[in-house]
Motif scaffolding. Structure first.
Motif, short mmCIF file in Angstrom:
data_model
loop_
_atom_site.label_atom_id
_atom_site.label_comp_id
_atom_site.label_asym_id
_atom_site.label_seq_id
_atom_site.Cartn_x
_atom_site.Cartn_y
_atom_site.Cartn_z
N GLU A 1 41.34 30.33 41.60
CA GLU A 1 40.54 30.76 40.44
C GLU A 1 41.35 30.70 39.15
N THR B 1 46.22 40.17 40.23
CA THR B 1 44.84 40.04 40.70
C THR B 1 44.83 40.27 42.20
N ASN C 1 47.06 40.94 31.04
CA ASN C 1 46.97 41.90 32.14
C ASN C 1 48.20 41.73 33.02
N LEU D 1 42.61 31.73 35.44
CA LEU D 1 42.72 32.99 34.71
C LEU D 1 42.66 32.79 33.21
N ASP E 1 43.93 38.20 44.57
CA ASP E 1 44.51 37.04 45.25
C ASP E 1 46.03 37.03 45.13
N GLN E 2 46.54 37.34 43.93
CA GLN E 2 47.99 37.39 43.73
C GLN E 2 48.62 38.46 44.60
N GLN E 3 48.01 39.64 44.64
CA GLN E 3 48.58 40.74 45.41
C GLN E 3 48.63 40.41 46.90
#
Length: 602
Positions: free
Chosen positions: A272, A126, A122, A274, A128-130
């Motif tokens: 989290e 995510t 993907n 992945l 959180d990343q954004q």
């Protein structure tokens, strides 16, 4: 080796290039541990396994592991031959049983009925990343620290961030495989430059960093001196590092590094996983086997000057009975503490431990190794000549080779391998109390320590009564500093060794080409050729003494010769470059000195 393995199985039986696997993913991994358990390699293998994958650890005899010779011990034990590792194997078995992994006694018991579909990556951030990317893009800070355990998407975030930056981006990392991982998530060109090359580029051309971002991957694996230099030049830097990792403890790295920078910074952490599930049992097993979480669990206490500090010598068994406490303090104080240290702690011989405690709180500790006491005179002479370098005895061998002091190998010594004090109890004399206790209560000829040279560390050891007696000629990869050796004589012979080593160091440093020579240039230059100089010359000319170690004696020797003698060596004095290629050029330099020694026969 099992014969019924699927075709897509990765077999790991060679560990020297194991880090090249980082960033890859495998469905089935066979880890061949029949000759010994390489802990870093096992952790890397586990970190490359796909979700629902299978890791098979191949062992020789489960029931006899505690009495089996472990060849991996050659990396860390200091012994000339491989040893058994009963304490670690007992712990290893305990972890296997605790996490419920099956122990199979026959290869036919292996069953493979799992099918894997083509994994889908993907490339979208995510949530959180954004959030983190958006905060970094606001550029409210100069430096950004992104930490996470493995498999949380640090590299993916870095690649996604790169796509949204409208400037040149340099990437530096201990392993070039980081380029491929970032490139998978970035649509922008990222220029890789190795840490050493980047360090030199910034020294030669400070404008190199203008209008560019720097990404530093796995920052905890790089020397703090390099990281500090990077932070002085680039306006914006993203540091990513793995916490609770076999390469070095990320939180300890942050603590030490942030003390040395005067820049605004922001911290981010990805929690989290992945690549695998949140409660993945293999990740938990590796964490416990390598004690990766003990730093977070270590109980830090507030400084209280009214509390009494009790210094005690501890046995290896006592240390292992409170393993998480001792190892937690070591990882907190030394961020490059590694699985190699853990294996040594469990099973290496000749270790000594000293603790500073208040009630149940561990405030500080010394981890030391017995060295010296070598009785083989032929071996000592070979060490002095550079013909032999047996494992172990780090300081005695260094002094015998570099300072030509054979008695360093003959005498009995204790090397301070690690000294650690809780952060809030530092600068309150705990470290010096530990060293003083050892000085008063331990029966050896001398104490020694090898450390990455900084003025602050050198001052600490001088305050403890040590003398600086050696500086390495190359920057150490782990610390970014020159390795230093300091001694403290205890017996009459040890005190004499310290005096001789210190005198030789101070006499030769002004005639060396060491980059730090000016810091120690407190005496007038001594050009007189002494017996120790003739010995140095002979060991350079006829054996394997290094050019750097022999250089002061060579310069004294050439001062007494005609200016036309030894032209290649005189050119080296000017250019600092060995003629031709290094190997052949060094032979020619040795030959020049050998020819003149024959004429000046003494």
């Amino acid at each position: 080796m099992p014969s019924n393995l699927p075709a897509n199985t990765l077999i790991i039986n060679e560990f020297s290039k194991i880090q090249n696997l980082l960033g890859q993913e495998f469905e089935i991994i066979l880890f061949d541990a029949r000759k010994g358990i390489h802990l870093e390699a096992l952790a890397i293998a586990a970190g490359t396994l796909k979700m629902n994958g299978t890791l098979i650890v191949l062992l020789s005899n489960w029931e006899k592991l505690h009495s089996q010779i472990d060849e991996d011990s050659l990396r860390w034990s200091g012994s000339l031959e491989s040893i058994t590792t009963p304490r670690f194997m007992t712990y290893f078995k305990h972890c296997i049983h605790k996490y419920g992994f099956p122990v199979l006694y026959h290869q036919n018991d292996l069953k493979f009925d799992r099918t894997f579909q083509q994994s889908f990556v993907n490339h979208n951030a995510t949530l959180d990343q954004q959030k983190i990317i958006e905060q970094i893009l606001q550029k409210e800070s100069e430096l950004y620290f992104l930490t996470a355990k493995r498999g949380r998407g640090k590299s993916a975030l870095a690649g996604l961030l790169a796509s949204q930056l409208d400037t040149k981006i340099y990437l530096t990392a201990p392993n070039k495989s980081a380029v491929n991982i970032l490139a998978e998530f970035s649509q922008k060109e990222i220029i890789f430059i190795a840490p050493d090359a980047l360090f030199l580029a910034l020294q030669n051309d400070p404008s190199f960093s203008e209008n560019a971002w720097l990404f530093v991957d796995e920052a905890a694996m790089l020397p703090i001196a390099q990281l500090s230099a990077f932070s002085q030049h680039f306006k914006h830097i993203l540091f990513t590092t793995t916490i609770h990792s076999y390469e070095g403890t990320g939180r300890g790295f942050e603590l030490k590094f942030k003390q040395k920078i005067n820049r605004t910074f922001s911290d981010f952490e990805l929690i989290e996983p992945l690549r695998w599930s949140k409660d993945d049992v293999l990740e938990a097993f590796i964490d416990e086997l390598l004690l990766l979480n003990v730093e977070d669990g270590f109980k830090q206490t507030l400084y209280d000057k009214s509390k009494i500090c009790q210094i005690t010598e501890r046995s290896q068994e006592e240390i292992l009975s409170s393993l998480s406490q001792f190892y937690g303090l070591m990882t907190l104080a030394h961020y490059r503490t590694s699985p190699l240290d853990l294996r040594r702690l469990f099973d290496a011989n000749s270790q000594r431990f000293f603790t500073a405690e208040n009630e149940q709180d561990l405030l500080g500790a010394v981890w030391a190794l017995k060295e010296g006491g070598i009785e083989d005179s032929a071996l000592i002479e070979a060490i002095q000549q550079g013909s032999r370098r047996p494992k172990g005895n780090l300081v005695p061998q260094a002094l015998c080779f570099h300072a030509q002091l054979q008695k360093a190998c003959e005498l009995h010594s204790l090397r301070i391998s690690r000294i650690a004090v809780q952060p809030m109890w530092q600068q309150h004399g705990i470290g010096r109390q530990l060293i003083e206790y050892i000085t008063q209560n331990y029966d050896v000829d001398y104490l020694s320590v090898s450390f990455g040279y900084t003025k602050e560390l050198a001052q600490f050891w001088l305050k403890c009564g040590f003398s600086l007696v050696h500086l390495g000629e190359h920057l150490e990869a782990s610390s970014g500093c020159y390795s230093a050796i300091a001694l403290k004589g205890l017996s009459a012979q040890g005190i004499e060794l310290e005096r001789e080593a210190k005198q030789s160091f101070q006499r030769n440093m002004p005639l060396s080409f060491h980059p730090l020579a000016q810091e120690f240039n407190t005496t007038s230059v001594d050009w007189e050729l002494l017996d120790e100089d003739w010995l140095s010359l002979k060991n350079f000319a006829y054996f394997h003494r290094s050019l750097a170690s022999a250089l002061p004696a060579i310069r004294r020797f050439l001062m007494n010769l005609d200016e036309k003698d030894c032209p290649l060596m005189r050119d080296y004095f000017i250019t600092k470059q060995i003629p031709y290629n290094k190997k052949n050029g060094l032979k020619l330099l040795r030959s020049e000195i050998a020819q003149k020694l024959k004429k000046e026969a003494r």
